[in-house]
Design an enzyme around this catalytic site. Sequence first.
Site, PDB file in Angstrom:
ATOM      1  CE  LYS A 366      -0.368  -0.473   5.036  1.00 39.83           C
ATOM      2  NZ  LYS A 366      -1.215  -0.966   6.119  1.00 39.83           N
ATOM      3  NE  ARG A 460      -6.679  -0.283  11.589  1.00 37.27           N
ATOM      4  CZ  ARG A 460      -5.463  -0.409  11.059  1.00 37.27           C
ATOM      5  NH1 ARG A 460      -4.578   0.568  11.183  1.00 37.27           N
ATOM      6  NH2 ARG A 460      -5.126  -1.501  10.427  1.00 37.27           N
ATOM      7  CG  HIS A 488      -3.843  -4.951  11.920  1.00 35.34           C
ATOM      8  ND1 HIS A 488      -2.743  -5.553  11.350  1.00 35.34           N
ATOM      9  CD2 HIS A 488      -3.489  -3.663  12.127  1.00 35.34           C
ATOM     10  CE1 HIS A 488      -1.762  -4.662  11.228  1.00 35.34           C
ATOM     11  NE2 HIS A 488      -2.194  -3.506  11.701  1.00 35.34           N
ATOM     12  NE  ARG A 547      -2.717  -8.250   7.587  1.00 38.27           N
ATOM     13  CZ  ARG A 547      -3.255  -8.812   8.656  1.00 38.27           C
ATOM     14  NH1 ARG A 547      -3.831 -10.008   8.557  1.00 38.27           N
ATOM     15  NH2 ARG A 547      -3.241  -8.215   9.828  1.00 38.27           N
ATOM     16  CE1 TYR A 593      10.569  32.028   2.946  1.00 41.36           C
ATOM     17  CE2 TYR A 593      10.741  29.629   3.027  1.00 41.36           C
ATOM     18  CZ  TYR A 593      10.365  30.789   2.366  1.00 41.36           C
ATOM     19  OH  TYR A 593       9.778  30.708   1.131  1.00 41.36           O
ATOM     20  CB  CYS A 641      12.238  25.916   1.632  1.00 40.89           C
ATOM     21  SG  CYS A 641      13.398  27.059   2.375  1.00 40.89           S
ATOM     22  CG  MET A 642       6.882  23.190  -0.999  1.00 42.70           C
ATOM     23  SD  MET A 642       5.602  24.042  -1.915  1.00 42.70           S
ATOM     24  CE  MET A 642       4.535  24.619  -0.624  1.00 42.70           C
ATOM     25  CG  ASP A 643       9.834  23.674  -3.842  1.00 42.44           C
ATOM     26  OD1 ASP A 643       8.925  22.844  -3.745  1.00 42.44           O
ATOM     27  OD2 ASP A 643       9.651  24.901  -3.975  1.00 42.44           O
TER      28      ASP A 643
HETATM   29  C1  LIG Z   1      -0.432  -1.924   6.803  1.00 44.21           C
HETATM   30  C2  LIG Z   1      -0.953  -3.180   7.284  1.00 44.21           C
HETATM   31  C3  LIG Z   1      -0.108  -4.284   7.436  1.00 44.21           C
HETATM   32  C4  LIG Z   1       1.385  -4.222   7.264  1.00 44.21           C
HETATM   33  O1  LIG Z   1       1.944  -3.775   8.470  1.00 44.21           O
HETATM   34  P1  LIG Z   1       3.510  -3.706   8.736  1.00 44.21           P
HETATM   35  O2  LIG Z   1       3.604  -3.400  10.157  1.00 44.21           O
HETATM   36  O3  LIG Z   1       4.032  -2.618   7.873  1.00 44.21           O
HETATM   37  O4  LIG Z   1       4.067  -5.020   8.377  1.00 44.21           O
HETATM   38  C5  LIG Z   1      -0.690  -5.493   7.800  1.00 44.21           C
HETATM   39  N1  LIG Z   1      -2.024  -5.590   8.014  1.00 44.21           N
HETATM   40  C6  LIG Z   1      -2.859  -4.534   7.903  1.00 44.21           C
HETATM   41  C7  LIG Z   1      -4.312  -4.726   8.155  1.00 44.21           C
HETATM   42  C8  LIG Z   1      -2.355  -3.291   7.549  1.00 44.21           C
HETATM   43  O5  LIG Z   1      -3.178  -2.257   7.446  1.00 44.21           O
END
Ligand SMILES: *Cc1c(COP(=O)(O)O)cnc(C)c1O
Length: 701
Positions: A366, A460, A488, A547, A593, A641-643
Amino acid sequence: MKRLGGLDRFRPVAVLLVIAIHTGPLLSISPWVNDLLTDSLARLAVPFFFTVSGWFLLPKVRQQGMAALTPFVKKGLLLYGLSTLIYLPVRIYSGGWEGLTAWDILRDLIFDGTFYHLWYLPASLLGGCLAALLVQALPRLAGPVCGLLYLLGLLGDSYYGLAAALPPLRACYDVLFTYCFDQTRNGLFFAPLFFLLGGRLTGWASVSPSRPVLAVLASIGLLLAEGLLVRQFQLPRQDAMYLSLPLCLWTLIRALTCVPLPPLPGLRRVCTVLYLIHPLCIIGVRGAAKLLDCTWLLVECSPVHYLAVTAAAGLTAAPFALWNPKARGSVPLRAWTELDTNALRHNLRVLSALLPHGCALMTVVKADAYGHGLAQVAKVCRQEGVSAFAVATVEEGAALRRLGIRGEILVLGYTPPQQARRLAHYRLTQAVINLSHARQLEAQGRRIKVHLKLDTGMHRLGLPWDAPQTLLQVCACRHLTVCGIFTHLADAESLTPESMARTRRQIRRFRQAADALTQAGYPLPCHTLSSYGLLNYAPAPSSAYVRIGIALYGVLSREGDHPRLSPALRPVLSLRARVAQVHRLEAGERAGYDGLFAPDHPAKVALVTIGYADGYPRSLSCGAGRVLIRGQAAPIAGLICMDQMLVDVTEIPGVRPGDMVTLIGQDGDQTITAEQVAAAADTITNELLSRLGSRLERVLR
Ligand SMILES: *Cc1c(COP(=O)(O)O)cnc(C)c1O
């Protein structure tokens, strides 16, 4: 990319064959041998260029969709437009201009070409677009359709005698030849099949053929025999293409792609120019021969004519070897992330080794693969055999599919039910977050795959863990195929007794819910652990996936975390920019700045080409963060700064514009880790990395 070396080296041979078609090098020696060369063997040349174009174009179309056609079409139109302009005077002078109707001009532009050899350019455009369209819209039919077009083309070309023998067929072709094009040698009939062939050949490039040279010689033998045969029976109307040509191209390109030589992009450009200008050189050589009064030698002696034309074309085209309109790869970048793909491969292997039998990595990509670049990371994961991916949104999942990822893609975040169509279209698996979400998805009437997301204590997203009836109601939804269940963990990174107790409770609750579903007849693949879960708690023997997000990228979330397992992971990303300018400050002068950098001694500051809009946290201003220049640390001077930003290089001798600046990563024997930068910015690496902005260029290492 060393497979391109052989292809590049065959290009001049192909162009020499084309020049041979237009000059007849052996005509004054043996017309029969000359015919064999120009009417059969040399016909390899144009299909070779089509096939190589398909080799480059079609994999891109498969990855990026029809958008990949844009640069191809732009370049083709530019070349075609330029060449048409160049040959316009010749065409007008030779009288090929009188009495042309608008329709004649249009059919010249699209099919026959605006000058005899220029037919190749519209044919390549039309054929490339047709093949791409077919591959995208009707992948299964692409082969048969292109094959059929090719056969129809042959019946109007080398095999016209067969069509002519059948009066209705002959009538069809005669209508086509009168109203649509002069011959079937165009992008509609002949080009698509070769483009398709090129696209297919990329998939074969990793498999070495056995006896490649023998295969090439045999197929060319077939081509020559076919040429003799059709001429023996007086079948050809033109003889641009043959039945055996696709086979010849298949064997030829497979042989050429075994050649382990580096690519020669300069030669590619030279050959394009050679192809386009050689007819001008023919005119030039004839003109020169007349002027010098040696037509007998320069024109009538065919080998000399051929050599003279080739030499003139070669001399004109040679400078293009040096002219490179897009030498972008070597242009120094402003600010970039560097991806160490070997580190990524290493991490994948090390993490896989921690999994029990039957449990696989689901790589979490992601947020543009935590700022590392989705395309690059997904490609390496796929090469390493990963077949399950997790993303946060439908859009990210769709992007993965468009990159050619085939396996499981789980959307972890909430997806509005109205997007069910996109879920189904991209074959994504959606996390169901509660009963009403399930019902709304069900109501869309699309068959989609889902995983049940359980809330076991994080509060969550998720279905309640202690309501098996609710879970069964989701399982009973007709359009939802439930093919997994997961939760999770809220606290997996902490090893304090309280945290561990909470985590164990979450795991216990999850097991209880999963067992209840199994007993009710729904034994579902399970997954509970993310990176810290894996490093602190072993996966249950029944886990289908782990995951893995942050650990995949070779970093921990926080500096100083000591999970129970600490496999030797390697950081994948480096962040770099450049020095653009160096200023000397007198004692008491201020910089940046609000004049926040105010040294009480003479100082030297360097302007670095990266800012908070690139994702580098502004909270690292005024010495909170540091960078590496020439292998030495330089604190950040004043406000980011921004850039851009200033760094204090008073202590580093010899800093000059163009110097590389390392913000994350190694320079010489110094390293700045993502964990250190995150700690200094009072955040975790997950946030730091995922916010590295889209403005950064990416470099693979
Ligand atoms: C982002 C996410 C992960 C990955 O988590 P890490 O700590 O980066 O390994 C696993 N499960 C869910 C539901 C997540 O949102």
